[in-house]
Design a protein around this motif. Structure first.
Motif, mmCIF file in Angstrom:
data_model
loop_
_atom_site.group_PDB
_atom_site.id
_atom_site.type_symbol
_atom_site.label_atom_id
_atom_site.label_comp_id
_atom_site.label_asym_id
_atom_site.label_seq_id
_atom_site.Cartn_x
_atom_site.Cartn_y
_atom_site.Cartn_z
ATOM 1 N N THR A 192 0.838 -1.192 0.000
ATOM 2 C CA THR A 192 0.000 0.000 0.000
ATOM 3 C C THR A 192 0.881 1.252 0.000
ATOM 4 O O THR A 192 2.101 1.178 -0.139
ATOM 5 N N GLY A 193 0.247 2.404 0.156
ATOM 6 C CA GLY A 193 1.004 3.648 0.137
ATOM 7 C C GLY A 193 1.259 4.125 -1.287
ATOM 8 O O GLY A 193 0.360 4.170 -2.117
ATOM 9 N N SER A 194 2.516 4.478 -1.583
ATOM 10 C CA SER A 194 2.912 5.048 -2.876
ATOM 11 C C SER A 194 2.079 6.283 -3.195
ATOM 12 O O SER A 194 1.606 6.465 -4.323
ATOM 13 N N ILE A 195 1.898 7.121 -2.177
ATOM 14 C CA ILE A 195 1.155 8.372 -2.352
ATOM 15 C C ILE A 195 2.090 9.366 -3.045
ATOM 16 O O ILE A 195 2.971 9.949 -2.424
ATOM 17 N N GLY A 196 1.911 9.499 -4.339
ATOM 18 C CA GLY A 196 2.796 10.349 -5.120
ATOM 19 C C GLY A 196 2.332 10.394 -6.563
ATOM 20 O O GLY A 196 1.389 9.697 -6.954
ATOM 21 N N VAL A 197 3.017 11.190 -7.359
ATOM 22 C CA VAL A 197 2.592 11.436 -8.736
ATOM 23 C C VAL A 197 3.804 11.360 -9.654
ATOM 24 O O VAL A 197 4.910 11.762 -9.286
ATOM 25 N N ILE A 198 3.572 10.860 -10.864
ATOM 26 C CA ILE A 198 4.661 10.746 -11.834
ATOM 27 C C ILE A 198 4.130 11.013 -13.234
ATOM 28 O O ILE A 198 2.946 10.795 -13.531
ATOM 29 N N ALA A 199 5.009 11.509 -14.083
ATOM 30 C CA ALA A 199 4.702 11.654 -15.507
ATOM 31 C C ALA A 199 5.971 11.320 -16.274
ATOM 32 O O ALA A 199 7.084 11.600 -15.814
ATOM 33 N N ALA A 200 5.809 10.708 -17.431
ATOM 34 C CA ALA A 200 6.960 10.360 -18.275
ATOM 35 C C ALA A 200 6.596 10.653 -19.724
ATOM 36 O O ALA A 200 5.558 10.198 -20.216
ATOM 37 N N VAL A 201 7.436 11.409 -20.393
ATOM 38 C CA VAL A 201 7.158 11.826 -21.766
ATOM 39 C C VAL A 201 8.296 11.348 -22.664
ATOM 40 O O VAL A 201 9.447 11.782 -22.496
ATOM 41 N N PRO A 202 8.027 10.464 -23.620
ATOM 42 C CA PRO A 202 9.081 10.025 -24.543
ATOM 43 C C PRO A 202 9.385 11.091 -25.588
ATOM 44 O O PRO A 202 8.480 11.807 -26.038
ATOM 45 N N ASN A 203 10.635 11.173 -25.970
ATOM 46 C CA ASN A 203 11.040 12.105 -27.013
ATOM 47 C C ASN A 203 11.940 11.364 -27.999
ATOM 48 O O ASN A 203 12.940 10.756 -27.607
ATOM 49 N N LEU A 204 11.582 11.433 -29.299
ATOM 50 C CA LEU A 204 12.267 10.644 -30.325
ATOM 51 C C LEU A 204 13.103 11.506 -31.266
ATOM 52 O O LEU A 204 13.465 11.061 -32.363
ATOM 53 N N THR A 205 13.440 12.707 -30.851
ATOM 54 C CA THR A 205 14.181 13.613 -31.719
ATOM 55 C C THR A 205 15.476 12.984 -32.231
ATOM 56 O O THR A 205 15.774 12.989 -33.435
ATOM 57 N N ARG A 206 16.259 12.415 -31.330
ATOM 58 C CA ARG A 206 17.548 11.832 -31.738
ATOM 59 C C ARG A 206 17.358 10.610 -32.624
ATOM 60 O O ARG A 206 18.150 10.359 -33.542
ATOM 61 N N LEU A 207 16.315 9.821 -32.350
ATOM 62 C CA LEU A 207 16.040 8.652 -33.195
ATOM 63 C C LEU A 207 15.719 9.087 -34.622
ATOM 64 O O LEU A 207 16.227 8.501 -35.589
ATOM 65 N N PHE A 208 14.877 10.113 -34.767
ATOM 66 C CA PHE A 208 14.520 10.578 -36.106
ATOM 67 C C PHE A 208 15.738 11.110 -36.853
ATOM 68 O O PHE A 208 15.862 10.928 -38.080
ATOM 69 N N GLU A 209 16.662 11.751 -36.123
ATOM 70 C CA GLU A 209 17.889 12.226 -36.753
ATOM 71 C C GLU A 209 18.725 11.051 -37.261
ATOM 72 O O GLU A 209 19.283 11.102 -38.366
ATOM 73 N N LYS A 210 18.774 9.974 -36.464
ATOM 74 C CA LYS A 210 19.569 8.809 -36.850
ATOM 75 C C LYS A 210 19.028 8.136 -38.092
ATOM 76 O O LYS A 210 19.793 7.620 -38.927
ATOM 77 N N ILE A 211 17.728 8.089 -38.206
ATOM 78 C CA ILE A 211 17.124 7.365 -39.331
ATOM 79 C C ILE A 211 16.718 8.326 -40.452
ATOM 80 O O ILE A 211 16.000 7.941 -41.387
ATOM 81 N N HIS A 212 17.149 9.607 -40.318
ATOM 82 C CA HIS A 212 16.965 10.614 -41.366
ATOM 83 C C HIS A 212 15.487 10.859 -41.675
ATOM 84 O O HIS A 212 15.079 10.920 -42.851
ATOM 85 N N VAL A 213 14.715 11.026 -40.617
ATOM 86 C CA VAL A 213 13.310 11.403 -40.762
ATOM 87 C C VAL A 213 13.179 12.860 -40.319
ATOM 88 O O VAL A 213 13.543 13.208 -39.190
#
Length: 587
Positions: free
Chosen positions: A406-427
């Protein structure tokens, strides 16, 4: 004056007979079929039986259901807590049954479920009846459970006792994501709120390690206590025995006092006959349903609403996930139904969407402050943390086992960013927009400082709301909740100490409490909500050959489960989600 003669026979569910009157020169033959067994004249059942309880597989709170239009398909593999406990109660009352024997059936259940089952089996033994286990191979948690209730434990001479303690192993894939050019930007209310650390760290953080060490210490103490009380060993003896495991040679388990004998399966019944006065192991058991009364006693209805799985917007998948639309409707229906005297929430969830959790919280809160108020009691199963705790906190009473999470009284957010991936694959991406933030937090470009600030402020505000609602519901101050919040995961033991729960217990204690709160004098009838509207229900008991995650190597399964969970929420980025607790900790 005439003479009337009649004869009747009651056999199982069928009653038949005939009557003849000499005066009227007439007679009749009758038959009656009942859903309950009649008191039969056939009383040849032997006494002194040990029931061979073939119990194995997953232990559910509610069986998972798959819907296809008007058809519900329910997998009948595994067992529910209610089914097991009700069967044990029936066996306790049956004078023909002198004991239960389990043969090589390992259950998949968390320690909290095992503790709830432990109470039921100890109650069974209170009448002097016995419990015996026989294993070819016994898992870690199954041994803890068996040792806590068994009169005797026997192991195959070539068998294995896999007693080894508990550990937490976590995968971290930031290095892999860096190689691919993927960044995950994490926003957390506190360092202990680490559900996204798998994607943002290369190793366990100090805050994670501190939390897991405290958490495991509490669980381990309960594990040792269950074995020591059941086997009559000291705390030190149990800890030494665990440190010397696993027992790959059966002789070592016998020498350590962890089992009572090494025998083959065909020797089990003869062994029991010597111990318990010529008993017989029965493979089949029919529940006696004899009744001498004319009708059932009147009952009072109490709604049971199961919350199993991650919390999200939309409709639930019964036994697998909690959709706010489905759950809110179930609570509302139970609250407005005049025949329902109270509500029990049975929760097994580590949380999920903050928005969906808030919606469910509000509906539970209305049971106390809205129209048609009625008492609500929450019963925690294996896990009721973060959003799972949030939806429970308005309850009048909360019960949990010492090993519930029980517990885990808290908040989280996670945002993926693919900028470097797109640069690698030339998109390359281009953008046209109206409105300064029309492309807010887009994954094809770096996140701006302003965007990061907005999400950080949202996470902070959500945490204050979370703590404030818990404080108001639990009669605590904001500071008291904040002190035990900050994302920390606790066992039920600490939850009781810190005021997050009210008492130890499971469904039995929840039912007893709802009777008090609702001033119910009658027997309780539990009614599952939401009520099924399907025209057909199909129970499937066959084993399918398809591979499941459980068939994969443990470490691969863990990684896949974490990635699957990260893609589960599509309506918002702010989560009331507990850190990942490894299955081997809880099972």
């Amino acid at each position: 004056e005439g003479i009337s003669v009649g004869v009747g026979f009651d056999i199982s569910h069928f009653k038949t007979g005939a009557q003849y009157s000499n005066n009227s020169k007439s007679g009749m033959v009758y038959g009656n079929i009942s859903g309950k067994r009649f008191h039969s004249f056939l009383t040849h059942d032997k006494q002194n039986k040990f029931y061979n309880y073939k119990l194995s597989g997953v232990v559910y709170d509610i069986q998972p259901v798959q819907k296809f239009g008007p058809i519900e398909i329910v997998s009948s593999s595994g067992n529910t807590m209610e089914e097991i406990i009700e069967k044990v109660k029936t066996l306790k009352k049956d004078d023909r049954i002198k004991g239960i024997v389990f043969q090589s059936g390992n259950l998949s259940a968390g320690l909290a479920k095992f503790q709830e089952l432990q109470d039921a089996f100890i109650d069974f033994k209170s009448t002097g009846k016995k419990i015996v286990f026989y294993y070819d191979y016994i898992t870690n948690s199954n041994y803890v459970f068996a040792s806590s209730i068994a009169d005797k434990i026997y192991l195959n001479p070539g068998g294995i006792l896999d007693l080894r303690g508990i550990s937490a192993s976590m995968p971290y894939i930031k290095g892999l994501l860096d190689t691919l050019g993927i960044d995950v930007i994490r926003f957390q209310s506190h360092a202990y709120k680490n559900a996204a650390n798998m994607f943002t760290e290369t190793h366990m953080t100090e805050a994670e390690r501190e939390m897991y060490e405290d958490f495991l210490s509490d669980l381990y103490a309960q594990m040792v206590l269950m074995i020591s009380e059941g086997r009559g060993m000291t705390d030190e003896q149990v800890r030494t025995a665990i440190d010397n495991g696993p027992y790959l040679l059966a002789e070592r388990a016998l020498e350590a006092g962890l089992v009572d004998g090494l025998i083959y399966r065909d020797q089990l019944e003869d062994t029991l006959k010597v111990l318990y006065e010529d008993v017989q192991i029965t493979q089949r058991y029919k529940i006696p349903e004899n009744r001498l009364d004319w009708s059932d006693d009147p009952t009072a209805k109490v709604a049971v609403i199961y919350a199993t799985g991650n919390i999200h917007s939309g409709k639930s998948i019964p036994g697998k996930s909690i959709g706010d639309e489905t759950y809110m409707k179930a609570v509302e229906q139970a609250r407005k139904d005049p025949s329902i005297k109270g509500i029990i929430l049975r929760i097994d969830s580590g949380g999920g969407s903050s928005l969906a959790s808030e919606n469910i919280y509000r509906e539970v809160f209305l049971c106390k402050k809205g129209d048609n108020p009625k008492p609500v009691v929450s019963s925690f199963s294996g896990v009721a943390a973060s959003g799972g705790y949030y939806i429970a906190c308005p309850s009048d009473k909360i019960f949990a086992e010492p090993t519930s999470v029980t517990g885990s009284i808290g908040v989280i957010a996670a945002v993926p960013n693919l900028t470097r991936l797109f640069e690698k694959i030339h998109v390359n991406w281009d953008n046209v927009k109206e409105g300064r933030n029309a492309d807010f937090a887009s994954m094809y470009r770096p996140m701006s400082d302003e965007e990061k600030k907005m999400i950080t402020e949202s996470v902070s505000a959500e945490y204050k709301d979370f703590v404030g609602h818990v404080a108001k519901s639990r009669g605590m101050t904001y500071e008291e909740v904040d002190a035990v919040g900050k994302g920390r995961v606790w066992t039920g033991t600490k939850g009781l100490e810190y005021g997050l729960i009210d008492a130890y217990g499971g469904m039995k204690e929840a039912v007893d409490e709802i009777k008090k709160l609702a001033n119910i004098q009658k027997e309780i009838e539990l009614v599952a909500y939401p009520k099924s509207k399907s025209a057909f229900t199909i129970n499937l008991s066959m084993d399918t050959p398809d591979m499941t995650l459980n068939d994969l190597p443990r470490d691969i399964r863990i990684l896949i489960e974490r990635i699957q969970e990260s893609t589960f929420y599509n309506e918002g980025r702010i989560l009331y989600l507990m850190p990942y607790i490894m299955p081997e900790i809880l099972e």
